[in-house]
Write a protein that holds these residues in place. Structure first.
Motif, PDB file in Angstrom:
ATOM      1  N   SER A  17       0.837  -1.208   0.000  1.00 59.52           N
ATOM      2  CA  SER A  17       0.000   0.000   0.000  1.00 59.52           C
ATOM      3  C   SER A  17       0.870   1.254   0.000  1.00 59.52           C
ATOM      4  O   SER A  17       0.545   2.231  -0.692  1.00 59.52           O
ATOM      5  CB  SER A  17      -0.925   0.003   1.220  1.00 59.52           C
ATOM      6  OG  SER A  17      -1.881  -1.031   1.099  1.00 59.52           O
ATOM      7  N   ASP A  21       2.232   1.633  -3.423  1.00 60.89           N
ATOM      8  CA  ASP A  21       1.135   2.118  -4.270  1.00 60.89           C
ATOM      9  C   ASP A  21       1.042   3.643  -4.173  1.00 60.89           C
ATOM     10  O   ASP A  21       0.960   4.337  -5.192  1.00 60.89           O
ATOM     11  CB  ASP A  21      -0.165   1.457  -3.827  1.00 60.89           C
ATOM     12  CG  ASP A  21      -1.373   1.794  -4.693  1.00 60.89           C
ATOM     13  OD1 ASP A  21      -1.315   2.739  -5.505  1.00 60.89           O
ATOM     14  OD2 ASP A  21      -2.396   1.118  -4.542  1.00 60.89           O
ATOM     15  N   LYS A  53      -2.094  -4.122  -8.006  1.00 62.95           N
ATOM     16  CA  LYS A  53      -1.433  -4.935  -6.989  1.00 62.95           C
ATOM     17  C   LYS A  53      -2.389  -6.022  -6.523  1.00 62.95           C
ATOM     18  O   LYS A  53      -3.566  -6.000  -6.882  1.00 62.95           O
ATOM     19  CB  LYS A  53      -0.977  -4.061  -5.827  1.00 62.95           C
ATOM     20  CG  LYS A  53      -2.080  -3.429  -5.019  1.00 62.95           C
ATOM     21  CD  LYS A  53      -1.493  -2.576  -3.903  1.00 62.95           C
ATOM     22  CE  LYS A  53      -2.454  -2.225  -2.850  1.00 62.95           C
ATOM     23  NZ  LYS A  53      -3.296  -1.160  -2.876  1.00 62.95           N
ATOM     24  N   GLY A 107      -5.131  -7.754  -4.584  1.00 57.91           N
ATOM     25  CA  GLY A 107      -6.276  -7.149  -3.924  1.00 57.91           C
ATOM     26  C   GLY A 107      -6.856  -7.995  -2.812  1.00 57.91           C
ATOM     27  O   GLY A 107      -7.807  -7.595  -2.162  1.00 57.91           O
ATOM     28  N   HIS A 161      -3.391 -12.285 -11.289  1.00 51.47           N
ATOM     29  CA  HIS A 161      -2.153 -11.531 -11.084  1.00 51.47           C
ATOM     30  C   HIS A 161      -1.227 -11.652 -12.301  1.00 51.47           C
ATOM     31  O   HIS A 161      -0.563 -10.684 -12.667  1.00 51.47           O
ATOM     32  CB  HIS A 161      -1.445 -11.957  -9.803  1.00 51.47           C
ATOM     33  CG  HIS A 161      -0.495 -10.925  -9.313  1.00 51.47           C
ATOM     34  ND1 HIS A 161      -0.899  -9.705  -8.814  1.00 51.47           N
ATOM     35  CD2 HIS A 161       0.847 -10.895  -9.294  1.00 51.47           C
ATOM     36  CE1 HIS A 161       0.152  -8.985  -8.500  1.00 51.47           C
ATOM     37  NE2 HIS A 161       1.229  -9.682  -8.780  1.00 51.47           N
ATOM     38  N   LYS A 203      -2.354  -9.142 -14.643  1.00 51.27           N
ATOM     39  CA  LYS A 203      -1.875  -7.813 -14.239  1.00 51.27           C
ATOM     40  C   LYS A 203      -0.429  -7.609 -14.693  1.00 51.27           C
ATOM     41  O   LYS A 203      -0.067  -6.516 -15.129  1.00 51.27           O
ATOM     42  CB  LYS A 203      -1.979  -7.643 -12.722  1.00 51.27           C
ATOM     43  CG  LYS A 203      -3.409  -7.578 -12.215  1.00 51.27           C
ATOM     44  CD  LYS A 203      -3.445  -7.539 -10.696  1.00 51.27           C
ATOM     45  CE  LYS A 203      -4.865  -7.555 -10.170  1.00 51.27           C
ATOM     46  NZ  LYS A 203      -4.913  -7.521  -8.690  1.00 51.27           N
TER      47      LYS A 203
END
Length: 129
Positions: A39, A42, A54, A56, A83, A86
Motif C-alpha cells: 500500500s 502504491d 497490486k 487485492g 495476477h 496484471k
C-alpha cells in the motif's frame, strides 16, 4: 509483394496505451505478508504519476471468502491467474519486501519471460538475472 508483419497482442496493447496517452502501469508483486508495504509503494508510485495494480486479496488473513479450504484453493488459482494478467498488462514490475517466496519467484520468472523491467524495494533479495 510481401505482406506487412502482423503485430503481436503485446505490441497492439503497447500501441493502444500510447494512443490513449496512458501513464506507465506498474504492477506490485510480493508476498501478501507485505500488504502494508504494498500500500505504501502504491502511494509512492501513484504520486509519481503511474497507474498501479497490486494484489487485492490476502488469503493469509481470515476472511469469509476464504474460510472454506476447497473454495480457498480454487480462489488462489483464480487470483494467481488474475495476477499474471496484471503482469501482462503492466509496463514494469515492482517487487516489494525483503523475502522472495515460491509464488513471488514464479511471478518474477513470468515477468522476465515477458521482458518486463523489474525493480525491487530490497535489491539484496532479487533472484539472479
Amino acid at each position: 509483394m510481401p505482406y506487412p508483419r502482423l503485430l503481436t497482442p503485446e505490441e497492439r496493447l503497447a500501441d493502444a496505451k500510447k494512443l490513449l496517452s496512458l501513464p506507465r502501469i506498474v504492477v506490485i508483486c510480493g508476498s501478501t505478508r507485505f500488504m502494508t508495504e504494498m500500500s505504501e509503494a502504491d502511494l509512492r508510485e501513484t504520486k509519481a504519476g503511474k497507474i498501479v495494480v497490486k494484489p487485492g486479496f490476502d488469503l493469509k488473513s481470515p476472511h469469509e471468502l476464504s474460510s472454506d479450504p476447497v473454495e480457498a484453493e480454487a480462489l488462489k488459482v483464480r487470483l494467481d491467474d488474475l495476477h499474471r494478467a496484471k503482469i501482462r498488462l503492466a509496463d514494469e514490475v515492482l517487487v516489494v519486501g525483503d523475502y522472495i517466496g515460491e509464488s513471488t519467484r514464479a511471478e518474477i520468472g513470468y515477468a522476465r519471460s515477458l521482458g518486463k523491467p523489474l525493480r525491487f524495494t530490497h535489491p539484496e533479495v532479487a533472484p539472479d538475472a
